[in-house]
Design an enzyme around this catalytic site. Sequence first.
Site, PDB file in Angstrom:
ATOM      1  N   GLU A   1       0.916  -1.105  -0.118  1.00 21.87           N
ATOM      2  CA  GLU A   1      -0.281   0.187  -0.196  1.00 21.87           C
ATOM      3  C   GLU A   1       0.872   1.357   0.007  1.00 21.87           C
ATOM      4  O   GLU A   1       0.351   2.323  -0.342  1.00 21.87           O
ATOM      5  CB  GLU A   1      -1.135  -0.025   1.191  1.00 21.87           C
TER       6      GLU A   1
ATOM      7  N   ILE B   1       3.286  -9.828   2.148  1.00 26.75           N
ATOM      8  CA  ILE B   1       2.993 -11.172   3.104  1.00 26.75           C
ATOM      9  C   ILE B   1       2.093 -10.864   3.834  1.00 26.75           C
ATOM     10  O   ILE B   1       1.037 -11.929   4.113  1.00 26.75           O
ATOM     11  CB  ILE B   1       4.361 -11.558   3.769  1.00 26.75           C
ATOM     12  N   ASP B   2       1.604  -9.569   4.262  1.00 22.93           N
ATOM     13  CA  ASP B   2       0.389  -9.398   5.095  1.00 22.93           C
ATOM     14  C   ASP B   2      -0.729  -9.470   4.283  1.00 22.93           C
ATOM     15  O   ASP B   2      -1.989  -9.464   4.847  1.00 22.93           O
ATOM     16  CB  ASP B   2       0.414  -7.880   5.364  1.00 22.93           C
TER      17      ASP B   2
ATOM     18  N   MET C   1       3.953 -11.823  11.415  1.00 20.54           N
ATOM     19  CA  MET C   1       3.712 -10.410  10.951  1.00 20.54           C
ATOM     20  C   MET C   1       2.229  -9.983  10.849  1.00 20.54           C
ATOM     21  O   MET C   1       1.270 -10.880  10.641  1.00 20.54           O
ATOM     22  CB  MET C   1       4.488 -10.164   9.895  1.00 20.54           C
ATOM     23  N   GLY C   2       1.886  -8.793  10.554  1.00 23.65           N
ATOM     24  CA  GLY C   2       0.614  -8.465  10.324  1.00 23.65           C
ATOM     25  C   GLY C   2       0.357  -6.958  10.985  1.00 23.65           C
ATOM     26  O   GLY C   2      -0.146  -7.121  12.356  1.00 23.65           O
ATOM     27  N   ARG C   3       0.471  -5.945  10.349  1.00 22.93           N
ATOM     28  CA  ARG C   3       0.551  -4.642  10.781  1.00 22.93           C
ATOM     29  C   ARG C   3      -0.884  -4.112  11.018  1.00 22.93           C
ATOM     30  O   ARG C   3      -1.172  -4.010  12.094  1.00 22.93           O
ATOM     31  CB  ARG C   3       1.357  -3.590  10.004  1.00 22.93           C
TER      32      ARG C   3
ATOM     33  N   GLU D   1       1.586  -9.373  15.301  1.00 22.89           N
ATOM     34  CA  GLU D   1       2.347  -8.073  15.746  1.00 22.89           C
ATOM     35  C   GLU D   1       1.480  -6.985  15.934  1.00 22.89           C
ATOM     36  O   GLU D   1       1.707  -6.184  16.865  1.00 22.89           O
ATOM     37  CB  GLU D   1       3.466  -7.845  15.003  1.00 22.89           C
TER      38      GLU D   1
ATOM     39  N   HIS E   1      11.233 -11.922  10.773  1.00 21.23           N
ATOM     40  CA  HIS E   1      11.514 -11.936   8.939  1.00 21.23           C
ATOM     41  C   HIS E   1      11.761 -13.098   8.528  1.00 21.23           C
ATOM     42  O   HIS E   1      12.013 -13.297   7.272  1.00 21.23           O
ATOM     43  CB  HIS E   1      12.790 -10.979   8.778  1.00 21.23           C
TER      44      HIS E   1
ATOM     45  N   ARG F   1       9.476 -13.780   5.737  1.00 20.65           N
ATOM     46  CA  ARG F   1       9.870 -13.108   4.402  1.00 20.65           C
ATOM     47  C   ARG F   1      10.627 -13.592   3.519  1.00 20.65           C
ATOM     48  O   ARG F   1      11.151 -13.082   2.560  1.00 20.65           O
ATOM     49  CB  ARG F   1      10.037 -11.673   4.622  1.00 20.65           C
TER      50      ARG F   1
HETATM   51  O1  F6P Z   1       5.803  -5.823   4.728  1.00 18.93           O
HETATM   52  C1  F6P Z   1       4.915  -5.687   5.996  1.00 18.93           C
HETATM   53  C2  F6P Z   1       5.629  -6.245   6.883  1.00 18.93           C
HETATM   54  O2  F6P Z   1       5.886  -7.628   6.732  1.00 18.93           O
HETATM   55  C3  F6P Z   1       4.715  -6.049   8.287  1.00 18.93           C
HETATM   56  O3  F6P Z   1       4.043  -6.937   8.791  1.00 18.93           O
HETATM   57  C4  F6P Z   1       5.793  -5.693   9.520  1.00 18.93           C
HETATM   58  O4  F6P Z   1       5.558  -5.159  10.463  1.00 18.93           O
HETATM   59  C5  F6P Z   1       6.856  -5.113   8.510  1.00 18.93           C
HETATM   60  O5  F6P Z   1       6.842  -5.712   7.134  1.00 18.93           O
HETATM   61  C6  F6P Z   1       8.514  -5.207   8.980  1.00 18.93           C
HETATM   62  O6  F6P Z   1       9.314  -4.895   7.984  1.00 18.93           O
HETATM   63  P1  F6P Z   1      10.834  -4.087   8.297  1.00 18.93           P
HETATM   64  O7  F6P Z   1      11.212  -4.824   9.409  1.00 18.93           O
HETATM   65  O8  F6P Z   1      11.306  -4.422   6.964  1.00 18.93           O
HETATM   66  O9  F6P Z   1      10.445  -2.883   8.366  1.00 18.93           O
END
Ligand code: F6P
Length: 346
Positions: A102, A125-126, A168-170, A221, A276, A279
């Site tokens: 986004e 990934i979210d 993960m999942g903001r 998270e 991570h 990812r």
């Molecule tokens: O891409 C989104 C995400 O996977 C979120 O879920 C997570 O908070 C964030 O990336 C963390 O990414 P980084 O540590 O690279 O900033």
Amino acid sequence: MKIGVLTGGGDCPGLNAVIRAVVRKSDNYDSRVVGIRNGWKGLVDIAYTDLDTKMVSGILHIGGTIIGTSRTNPFKDPGGPDKVLKNFRLLGLDALVAIGGEDTLGAASKLFERGLPVVGVPKTIDNDLSGTDFTFGFDTAVSIATDAIDRIHTTAESHNRVMVVEVMGRNAGWIATFSGIAGGAHAILIPEKPIDVDEVCDLILRRHSRGKNFSIVVVAEGAKFAEKPGESGQLIVQETKTDEFGHVRLGGISQVLAKEIEKRTTFESRYVVLGHIQRGGSPTAHDRVLATRFGVFATEMAHRNEFGKMAALQGKEIVPVPLAEATAQSKTVNMGIFHIAEEFFG
Ligand code: F6P
């Protein structure tokens, strides 16, 4: 035609599969492709590399991105958008394929309004991008998290422990919901639903009263507490400093939760943050196919001059969706699927 391709935001398994598809499809059109280095940063500073079929050979199954990524927001600096437009022209580009979530696609949408001929590819990934049923990378993250939950299961059972697994999942709990269902979690906590710690403890106590001696809780998270511990409605963060898109660094909710569960239930509890790992590495077959379809479709859109839109998955079809629509708001978890997960709680 000369097409630029960039990857922005957090990396994600399948990025290389999209880059390969854009280069291979462009080659079939006799078009050239330039890889913009490190997301929008490469268009602000002019950093790029020419890409040809030889350079994208053997990358389909490799995680990460061969052209690098960053969380650079070209709108952070007032002169940024003009620099992007100027450098795009300087490189002699006719179209840009922006692969991102986004933030990256939100910037693409605003740059399109200023005249940039851009096509989007939905990455995260979210899985929280609107307009598409799924983003590539999500399936891989869910597979990794499910495998981790399977492993946590055996150690939780051996030690009679409550294990809290942080994924993960903001803004949205897609990974938590899908991996929680697949891994047989006894509670799943997501940003869409404030956490009631007493309710979580009741689920665990009910389960243990039925003779079970271990429980698995999956938490996203970005989930927030409805009440103490932690300030109610507050995110648990590692750092309050924000990135260029205004995001704090999340992480640590599982630790707070495990401590609280142990205090309230007296069951020994532990936490694990997958971070991570979700990812990294090779994309699943599903993500390789989806990423390839997105890359081919986005290249076709560029050749049709269909700009300001994103290649999206709707049902079984790849369709064009306006970037403005896709980035207007986050796609949160469908409560229908969450209610399925709830059937198995406790
Ligand atoms: O891409 C989104 C995400 O996977 C979120 O879920 C997570 O908070 C964030 O990336 C963390 O990414 P980084 O540590 O690279 O900033």
